[in-house]
Design an enzyme around this catalytic site. Structure first.
Site, PDB file in Angstrom:
ATOM      1  N   GLU A  60      31.221  -1.909  -4.293  1.00  0.00           N
ATOM      2  CA  GLU A  60      31.749  -0.836  -3.944  1.00  0.00           C
ATOM      3  C   GLU A  60      30.418   0.387  -4.136  1.00  0.00           C
ATOM      4  OE1 GLU A  60      31.951  -3.448  -6.470  1.00  0.00           O
ATOM      5  OE2 GLU A  60      33.911  -2.999  -6.927  1.00  0.00           O
ATOM      6  N   HIS A 129      37.053  -2.854 -19.208  1.00  0.00           N
ATOM      7  CA  HIS A 129      38.371  -3.084 -17.892  1.00  0.00           C
ATOM      8  C   HIS A 129      39.274  -1.683 -19.584  1.00  0.00           C
ATOM      9  CE1 HIS A 129      37.809  -6.344 -15.476  1.00  0.00           C
ATOM     10  NE2 HIS A 129      38.580  -6.255 -14.813  1.00  0.00           N
TER      11      HIS A 129
END
Lengths: 325, 328
Positions: A60, A129
């Site tokens: 990322e 999440h």
């Protein structure tokens, strides 16, 4: 107007902008062959090829920085962070590079980068999440923060984000991808930083964005049965923040409630409450109240998860409270 | 000696320009401590003295249109790329005429016209930017390369590995140049990196990794030249480790007590500037007088740069709010 999902509206925006400008390209994990883990990038690889729809490794920070570097020398990259939770690994790039480069280098460069990322909670995905980090991003000068709720807004705002010469973080709520709405046909854009009254009312302003817009609209309909006429103001983003729209609405209603999925402490609701006090104190008939997610890492258990996230009942209860003044 | 032989084919003019650039950087950097102690500069000040052969070797091996991007010890690098010392000094003074208009300072020099794409203060954080610039070059089918310079410390950051992987994966025209000055602040390479031969780290990405004497400008030049040639030919990234030494501490506030006097002395003897000067004389490329003339001219140039910085205005108060966004 055709009724399409948020997912398709975003896909249309991406497709149209890529058709319009050859410097627009998209990169991220599984955006090409797999067509996006939420299928937002469906069909793009087939149409635009692998040079413009780029599968990246799970890196990322690496590919967010790559997008930033490409933006600095003339491209208009769109970086998809598979979920904002993973995007946290790229926060160094976002806060130390993307957001500050223009200022730090005396305005001699621009970073026309769009970072898109699904966020939010609600599918029992647990603490790693289920993040809503809009407030953290809003805290960061140099970065635009856009958070749409309905398909039409998602399309128009994303097109503006891609065309913006400033970096934009565009948060897509995972729970909204399948929501349908009317989307105008053909080309249109919505300027960044313009809030939208999703329901007009005269008694109290519910200030919200993203999935909480739907919670507020439901609450408003139920409150109407109790004789309370709530206005639902969809901020559609946090930077630029539409202060005049907030002030106008609160001046009209005299009462305000912020409803957000971010954590209560340090959430954007506190910022909005302060803005209202600074700009519309005289109009207030009651203190600004906040509804936000509980200050806990998101629990897995369904009932606990629901208890953590604002719902219609909590919004209604707080509205009744604010109406007591 | 093959490299040196090829390098000697350089025109005398180019060799003297290399010498001049190294002297310019040294004069610039060595003027800074006293200006700093006079309070004319603030913040951190990471000086480049000792490492000149790397920056100058790199800058002479690339074209004007090629990009350079660097970490925070970058005064010497932006000077090597060709930015005049006046605006660089003015940036250190925080003046409106500075290369980043007084908003960047020592660690954030920037000159897009000369394609110096910035100095960055987060160790390793600029490596992915270089990959993105390389991707953009490749995408737009331009005949340019990016040279990304960083210190030994950056090779222990996760993002170094992400950037190396991405660069090799997409075969972007990026040359990574690790300036191994053997210390990450005060921690010796061997105490920070499990792999002490830093060039070997590129093998994980099937990227050519080479080690070069970073005290020899011609060796650096030649190695970078070859890497740039590969990059331009579409053969992807190269990773060069240039072994060098910073003559001063990590920053102005660092007395460098973690390094032995003997070590410092040994490296001082390898000072890239007088050594290169002696070579130029020995090869008949220049006379001692010619070199002395260059030394004097560069000293003068830096004095003028200091005067320019001193006489420049501070940014106006309204500058606080400019350039946060393009579209306000």
């Amino acid at each position: 107007m055709p009724l399409i999902t948020c997912r398709d509206a975003i896909n249309q925006a991406l497709r149209e902008e890529m058709e319009r400008d050859p410097n627009v390209l998209i990169m991220g994990e599984d955006v090409a062959l797999y067509e996006g883990s939420f299928k937002v990038t469906k069909g793009l690889l087939a149409k635009f090829g692998e040079k413009r729809v780029i599968d990246t490794p799970i890196s990322e920070a690496g590919f967010t920085g790559m997008g930033c570097g490409a933006a600095m020398v003339g491209l208009r990259p769109i970086v998809e962070l598979m979920t904002v939770n993973f995007g946290i690994l790229a926060l160094d790039q976002i806060m130390n590079n993307v957001a500050v480069i223009r200022y730090m280098f005396g305005g001699k460069v621009k970073v026309p980068l769009t970072i898109r990322s699904p966020g939010g909670a609600g599918n029992q995905l647990g603490a790693q999440h289920s993040h809503s980090i809009e407030a953290m991003l809003m805290h960061c000068p140099g970065l635009r923060v856009v958070v749409p709720s309905v398909p039409a807004d998602a399309k128009g705002l994303l097109k503006s984000a891609i065309r913006s010469d400033d970096p934009v973080f565009f948060v897509e709520h995972e729970g909204l991808y399948g929501v349908k709405g009317e989307v105008p046909e053909g080309e249109y854009t919505i300027p960044l930083g313009v809030a939208d009254v999703k329901r007009a009312g005269k008694d109290v302003t519910l200030i919200c964005l993203s999935k909480m817009v739907y919670v507020c609209l439901d609450a408003a309909e139920k409150l109407a049965e109790e004789g309370i006429d709530a206005e639902v103001l969809d901020l559609r983003g946090l930077n630029p923040l539409d202060v005049p729209a907030i002030v106008d609405s609160v001046t009209k209603t005299g009462r305000a409630l912020t409803v957000e999925e971010c954590w209560l402490t340090g959430g954007w609701g506190g910022e909005i409450a302060a803005v209202i006090m600074e700009h519309a104190f005289d109009a207030l008939a009651a203190p600004v109240l906040r509804v936000a997610s509980a200050d806990v890492p998101m629990p897995y258990n369904k009932a606990l998860e629901q208890a953590a996230i604002p719902d219609v009942g909590r919004v209604m209860a707080r509205v009744r409270e604010v109406m007591k003044y | 000696m093959k490299d040196k032989k090829e390098a000697t084919q350089l025109q005398t003019q180019e060799l003297l320009a290399m010498y001049r650039d190294m002297v310019r950087i040294r004069e610039f950097e060595e003027a800074c401590p006293s200006l700093y102690s006079q309070g004319k500069m603030g913040g951190f000040l990471h000086l480049y003295s000792g490492q000149e052969a790397v920056g100058v070797g790199v800058a002479h091996a690339i074209h004007k249109d090629d990009y350079m991007i660097a970490a925070y010890r970058e005064h010497g690098l932006i000077l090597a790329k060709g930015t005049p010392p006046g605006p660089v000094m003015a940036e250190l003074f925080g003046k409106a005429t500075g290369v980043s208009r007084g908003k960047g300072g020592s660690m954030h020099m920037f000159d897009p016209e000369l394609r110096f794409m910035g100095g960055y203060g987060i160790v390793g954080g600029h490596l992915p930017l270089a990959v993105g610039m390389g991707y953009a070059i490749q995408y737009q089918q331009k005949d340019e390369v990016v040279v990304c310079l960083f210190g030994d410390g950056a090779t222990n950051q996760g993002v170094f590995h992400e950037a190396m992987n991405l660069a090799a994966l997409y075969q972007v025209p990026v040359v990574f140049v690790c300036e191994n000055n053997m210390y990450g602040i005060g921690t010796a390479v061997g105490r920070a990196s499990a792999v002490e031969q830093l060039y070997k780290k590129s093998c994980a990405y099937e990227t050519p990794g080479v080690k070069v004497d970073g005290m020899d400008v011609l060796k650096v030049y030649e190695e970078v030249r070859q890497a740039v040639h590969r990059a331009r030919a579409g053969e992807g990234p190269t990773y060069i480790e240039a072994l060098t030494y910073r003559f001063r501490g990590h920053s102005i506030s660092d007395p460098g007590t973690y390094r032995s006097e003997q070590e410092k002395k040994l490296w001082k003897e390898r000072d890239p500037i007088p050594n290169f000067g002696r070579w130029l004389v020995a090869e008949g490329k220049a006379s001692e007088d010619e070199l002395k003339k260059i030394d004097a001219e560069e000293k003068q140039l830096i004095e003028e740069a200091i005067r320019f910085a001193e006489e420049s205005p501070d940014p106006g108060p309204e500058e606080l709010w400019t350039d946060v966004y393009v579209q306000s």
